[in-house]
Every structure is written in structure tokens, then in C-alpha cells.
Design an enzyme around this catalytic site. Structure first.
Site, PDB file in Angstrom:
ATOM      1  N   ASP A   1       9.179 -25.815   8.578  1.00 42.00           N
ATOM      2  CA  ASP A   1       7.850 -25.248   8.344  1.00 42.00           C
ATOM      3  C   ASP A   1       7.505 -24.130   9.308  1.00 42.00           C
ATOM      4  O   ASP A   1       6.507 -23.427   9.102  1.00 42.00           O
ATOM      5  CB  ASP A   1       6.780 -26.333   8.432  1.00 42.00           C
ATOM      6  CG  ASP A   1       6.352 -26.795   7.049  1.00 42.00           C
ATOM      7  OD1 ASP A   1       6.953 -26.305   6.072  1.00 42.00           O
ATOM      8  OD2 ASP A   1       5.440 -27.608   6.941  1.00 42.00           O
TER       9      ASP A   1
ATOM     10  N   GLY B   1      -4.871  16.106 -11.351  1.00 43.62           N
ATOM     11  CA  GLY B   1      -5.493  16.673 -12.546  1.00 43.62           C
ATOM     12  C   GLY B   1      -4.703  17.790 -13.198  1.00 43.62           C
ATOM     13  O   GLY B   1      -4.447  17.776 -14.400  1.00 43.62           O
ATOM     14  N   LEU B   2      -4.236  18.755 -12.410  1.00 42.49           N
ATOM     15  CA  LEU B   2      -3.549  19.911 -12.989  1.00 42.49           C
ATOM     16  C   LEU B   2      -2.251  19.472 -13.659  1.00 42.49           C
ATOM     17  O   LEU B   2      -1.932  19.880 -14.777  1.00 42.49           O
ATOM     18  CB  LEU B   2      -3.275  20.937 -11.887  1.00 42.49           C
ATOM     19  CG  LEU B   2      -2.553  22.186 -12.358  1.00 42.49           C
ATOM     20  CD1 LEU B   2      -3.417  22.957 -13.351  1.00 42.49           C
ATOM     21  CD2 LEU B   2      -2.209  23.086 -11.172  1.00 42.49           C
TER      22      LEU B   2
ATOM     23  N   ASP C   1     -12.877  18.480  -8.834  1.00 39.58           N
ATOM     24  CA  ASP C   1     -11.502  17.997  -8.978  1.00 39.58           C
ATOM     25  C   ASP C   1     -11.453  16.544  -9.442  1.00 39.58           C
ATOM     26  O   ASP C   1     -10.456  16.079  -9.977  1.00 39.58           O
ATOM     27  CB  ASP C   1     -10.758  18.128  -7.638  1.00 39.58           C
ATOM     28  CG  ASP C   1      -9.311  17.686  -7.795  1.00 39.58           C
ATOM     29  OD1 ASP C   1      -8.601  18.354  -8.567  1.00 39.58           O
ATOM     30  OD2 ASP C   1      -8.931  16.673  -7.201  1.00 39.58           O
TER      31      ASP C   1
HETATM   32  S1  SF4 Z   1       5.897 -27.703   0.752  1.00 36.70           S
HETATM   33 FE1  SF4 Z   1       4.507 -27.811   2.504  1.00 36.70          FE
HETATM   34  S2  SF4 Z   1       5.504 -29.169   3.939  1.00 36.70           S
HETATM   35 FE2  SF4 Z   1       7.035 -28.537   2.492  1.00 36.70          FE
HETATM   36  S3  SF4 Z   1       7.997 -26.735   3.414  1.00 36.70           S
HETATM   37 FE3  SF4 Z   1       6.378 -25.975   2.109  1.00 36.70          FE
HETATM   38  S4  SF4 Z   1       4.643 -25.791   3.450  1.00 36.70           S
HETATM   39 FE4  SF4 Z   1       6.072 -27.106   4.497  1.00 36.70          FE
END
Ligand code: SF4
EC number: 1.3.7.7
Length: 522
Positions: free
Chosen positions: A36, A425-426, A290
Site C-alpha cells: 500500500d 480562428g483564421l 478574435d
Molecule cells: S485495495 Fe485497498 S488495501 Fe488493497 S492494495 Fe488497494 S488500497 Fe491497499
């Protein structure tokens, strides 16, 4: 289960990380599986921070699940407190940890750490990142200030007049991984300074625990990002009687409304609209000749609630565009977005499914898309010009240069960045007149410096799905369609197919195309 390839928001603990990383002296212990820590990269790479976010992960592995994961939480809490000695601690769980129910926050609370501990309960399977950030900020403010709330609400936002000082407001909501928050804060500070209004605390971005404790000293709270700060502002109003603003100053009209609201709440005389409007170049740039070709350009808008609403108003009232699609992934903001869409004769798209957004975009056949990083990809596939107005974003939307969205300078930045992807635009005029140039081909945008342009003719045709497989375009019909400038060709194709279907034709030739044109312009 929902099959998901792209997601507009991360899980709620990423929102909590945004609050911790935005502040100083706040540490976050996150009960989470190994891996994580990927979320660190959002801060070190996208925000290009020169330090790791203040987060300690328990990073449990499969083999830990047979043991005492609660003890693992306690050990990490103790180590984090010893090592970082924060002024306040956030403790919470990621999605996987939520399943094993170690109650990390309650555990930390029982450890007698001698500092404020915020137990974060963020339901990862029903809520998302912005909600997680709002909830974390709210719980932190509440934990730190609940014992300071007065028994009776006597707060007077005009008290500064008697006290012989300048009025003072807090700016609430800016955070890391928010859209252009760094420069919005500077711009709003400058804007208020011009009107003699001081800024007390900016939070969470750059705030310390001591700053949060000073929040009640302000006369007024400015809620810059409702997705993050509205719940905290509402609590401060309930508990301390401090009112908060409801206008977000993105765009000329909104900045003027914001200033009027702030002045009125503080008991000051609001500035005249003309005085304000002269502060930005957008009104004149947009009025100058413009910009005439911008009138009626069809725009599809999608993003978080705040930025989508602001963009819709700017497009309609300040740039002369026609809004042909409006939506948000912020379910919390569905109500105001629905109301704004209805006022424009549209049905709002409330969805966090990018494929649904892409399909709506293709069906609306816009000439410009204002969206998130996801819409940039979808628009590219459909060959449509696009500018990013909201998170989720990539590293290019955390630029080195000053680039606010709010206030007068924000309106200047918006004018440049939204007009830039459109054909000048042009060139638009010349491509309509001379279709056989060997360099400036159909769909080419030479100001973008490459041969294809973001809207090359062949790709544009991908944008428009054939409504009915039984409809056949004859060679003569296709040739006539090619004569239509590429940026409105999608809409013409769609209208013609609708017309052919409704009149029972299954072949579309040039005559059908002109019949359809006459039908829709009648
Ligand atoms: S699902 Fe949630 S817990 Fe699992 S890796 Fe992704 S963020 Fe982390």
C-alpha cells in the site's frame, strides 16, 4: 462487484493521507497490507514533494494473518510516536485491514500516548478519496477543538470593527493532490488583501496543530473546496457560530459573487462589479473580436462538483460557449450539478464510470471537452480538443509556474488554457474554404505544432457512432459530409442519422444530409 479499469478517486485512506501530508506535525499510522506504500508516489512524484508523506504503514503480510495483527498495530504506533513525535496522530485502516477488524484507531486511543489521537473510520467499500479527506479533516478539527466550543454562540463576524483591527478569515479546504490549490491560496490571499481582509489560518495545506487551534479566532471561514472542507465549516458554524462562504471564486462572475458575499458577511461595502472585472484580462479577451468564433462552441464538461459547476458558468456566461454536457463523479455534489444542468436544459451525468462518460461525450459530439485526466484520454481517442479542469490529474497539472484557477489571475489562466486546444480562428476559416492543402489538412491545428492536431479528421469520425447498423452512407453522402468543418462534423453526422431513421430512410446520400440540415435549422 464492479468491473473497473480507471477510477476517478482513490480509496478514502488516500484522502486521509492528503490531509496528513498537507499539514505539519500530524502523523498517520495506516494499518495496511504490504504494497500500500504505492500511495507515497502520489506525493513524491505527482506533487513532486521533497519528503516522504508522514505515514507509517503496518505493511502486514499473509504470514502475519496467522499471528497477532493487533500487536503489530500497537508496535507501529509506538515506533511512529517515538520516532516522529507528532503533535497529533491519525490512526486508520486501508480496505484490506478493514476486513480483519483490528480496530486500529481504538487500539491507539487506549495506549495513553499523551497527544490527540484521531480514530479514523473510513468505510473503504462505500466511500472514496474526497469523502475520506473531508472526514479526516473534520475529525481532526473536531478532536482538537471540541473542548474549546463556547456554551453559547456569541460569535459576531463584524466584531473586528469594534476591536479596531482588520477583518480576518480562514481559508479552508486546500490540500495536496487538490487541483491547483497551491496557487489558488496565493491568489485568494492576494484578492482578499486588496480589499483589506487578512488571512488567519490556511488549512489543511501548511497548517500545524497550533494553527487548527487558532481557527475560532477568525471572523469568517472561507470554504474554498466544499468537497474537502464543507463538513468542517458546518461544524465550526454549529459549534462556534462562525459563518462560512458558499461561493467558490472560480471565474469572473463567481469571484465577484464571492467578494460580495465575504464583504456582506463581514459588514463591509462590497466592491462594484466593474472595479473587479477590470482586474482580470478574461472579460476583454473574451469580448475582443478574435474571440467571436468561440461563440456557440459546443462544450462537454465533467469533473469534481466544484470545478464542473464553475466551468459551466464560465463557459455559458463568460466565454459564450454552448454547454452540451455536464456531469460529475462527486456524488456528494450531485444535487447542485443536477440543478445547474437543468437550468441549461441538460440532464446531468452523475457517474464514476469513465466508459459511461466517454459514451456521453461521444453522443454529445462536442467541439471541446473540459474534464479530468480521464476525459483527456477519452477525448484523445475521439479526436476532440480537451483541457483539464479538475482532479484526477497527472504530473503536468502540478506545474512549476504560477497557475491558479481562482480569482482574477485564475480567470486569465483559464482563458488561455481552455482556448488553447481549439483551432485558431483564421486557420478554422481557411480550412473551411480550402480543403486540399498538402500541409493544413482537415483537422490540422498548426498552433499545436504537429501535423495531425488533436482532432485530425479521420479520428473525428470515430467520435460519432452510427446509430443503426442498417444505415448506409453512400459515397456521395460521405463526400458531402467531409465538406463540413471537422469540429462540427460529428454533430452533423449524428443529426443526419437521426433524421434518416425518423423518416424511414436506410441510405444517406447528400440529399438526405441537406434535408436533415433544413429539418434541424427549421
Ligand atoms: S485495495 Fe485497498 S488495501 Fe488493497 S492494495 Fe488497494 S488500497 Fe491497499
Amino acid at each position: 462487484m464492479q468491473l473497473t479499469l480507471w477510477t476517478y478517486e482513490g480509496p478514502p485512506h488516500v484522502g486521509a493521507m492528503r490531509i496528513a501530508a498537507s499539514m505539519e506535525g500530524v502523523h498517520y499510522v495506516l494499518h495496511a497490507p504490504q504494497g500500500d506504500t504505492y500511495a507515497d508516489l502520489l506525493f513524491t512524484m505527482i506533487e513532486r514533494r521533497d519528503q516522504r508523506p508522514p505515514v507509517t504503514y503496518t505493511t502486514f503480510q499473509a504470514r502475519d494473518l496467522g499471528g497477532d495483527t493487533a500487536e503489530l498495530v500497537k508496535r507501529h504506533v509506538r515506533e511512529a510516536v517515538d520516532r516522529f513525535q507528532p503533535d497529533a496522530l491519525l490512526v486508520g485502516e486501508s480496505c484490506t485491514a478493514e476486513l480483519i477488524q483490528d480496530q486500529a484507531g481504538a487500539l491507539a486511543n487506549s495506549m495513553g500516548l499523551g497527544m490527540p489521537v484521531v480514530n479514523l473510520e473510513l468505510p473503504a467499500y462505500s466511500k472514496k478519496e474526497n469523502w475520506g479527506a473531508a472526514e479526516t479533516f473534520y475529525q481532526l478539527v473536531r478532536t482538537l477543538l471540541k473542548d474549546h466550543a463556547p456554551a453559547e454562540l456569541t460569535h459576531d463576524p463584524k466584531a473586528w470593527q469594534q476591536q479596531g483591527r482588520r477583518p480576518r478569515v480562514n481559508l479552508l479546504g486546500p490540500s495536496l493532490l487538490g487541483f491547483r490549490c497551491r496557487d489558488d491560496v496565493l491568489e485568494v490571499q492576494r484578492l482578499l488583501g486588496i480589499h483589506g481582509i487578512d488571512v488567519g489560518v490556511v488549512a489543511p495545506l501548511g497548517a500545524t496543530v497550533a494553527d487548527v487551534l487558532r481557527l475560532p479566532e477568525a471572523d469568517l471561514n472561507v470554504c474554498l473546496y466544499p468537497e474537502i472542507a464543507e463538513s468542517s465549516c458546518a461544524w465550526l458554524e454549529r459549534s462556534f457560530g462562525i459563518p462560512f462562504t458558499s461561493n467558490v471564486p472560480i471565474g469572473i462572475g463567481a469571484t465577484q459573487d464571492f467578494l460580495v458575499e465575504v464583504h456582506n458577511l463581514l459588514g463591509m461595502t462590497p466592491p462594484s462589479p466593474q472595479a473587479g472585472i477590470r482586474q482580470s484580462r478574461l472579460p476583454w479577451y473574451s469580448e475582443s473580436v478574435d474571440s467571436t468564433y468561440l461563440t456557440g462552441k459546443r462544450v462537454f464538461i465533467f469533473g469534481d462538483g466544484t470545478h464542473a459547476l464553475a466551468a459551466a458558468r464560465i463557459c455559458k456566461d463568460e466565454l459564450g460557449f454552448e454547454v452540451v454536457g455536464l456531469g460529475t463523479y462527486s456524488r456528494e455534489m450531485a444535487r447542485p450539478v443536477r440543478a445547474a444542468a437543468k437550468a441549461m436544459g441538460l440532464e446531468a451525468l452523475i457517474s464514476d464510470d469513465y466508459l459511461e462518460v466517454e459514451a456521453a461525450m461521444a453522443a454529445a459530439a462536442p467541439e471541446l471537452v473540459l474534464g479530468t485526466q480521464m476525459e483527456r484520454h477519452s477525448a484523445k481517442r475521439l479526436g476532440l480538443p480537451c483541457a483539464v479542469i479538475s482532479t484526477p490529474m497527472h504530473v503536468q497539472d502540478v506545474p512549476a509556474r504560477n497557475s491558479p484557477q481562482m480569482g482574477w489571475e485564475g480567470a486569465n489562466v483559464i482563458f488561455d488554457s481552455w482556448v488553447h486546444p481549439l483551432m485558431m480562428g483564421l486557420e478554422e476559416h481557411l480550412i473551411g474554404m480550402f480543403r486540399h492543402d498538402f500541409e493544413f489538412v482537415d483537422g490540422h491545428q498548426s498552433h499545436l505544432g504537429h501535423a495531425g492536431g488533436s482532432g485530425a479528421g479521420a479520428e473525428t469520425d470515430v467520435a460519432v457512432s452510427t446509430l443503426n447498423d442498417e444505415l448506409v452512407w453512400t459515397a456521395d453522402g460521405e463526400a458531402e459530409l467531409k465538406k463540413i468543418p471537422f469540429f462540427v462534423r460529428g454533430k452533423v453526422r449524428r443529426n443526419t442519422e437521426t433524421f434518416a431513421k425518423s423518416t424511414g430512410r436506410n441510405q444517406i446520400d447528400s440529399e438526405t444530409l441537406y434535408d436533415a440540415k433544413a429539418h434541424f435549422s427549421a
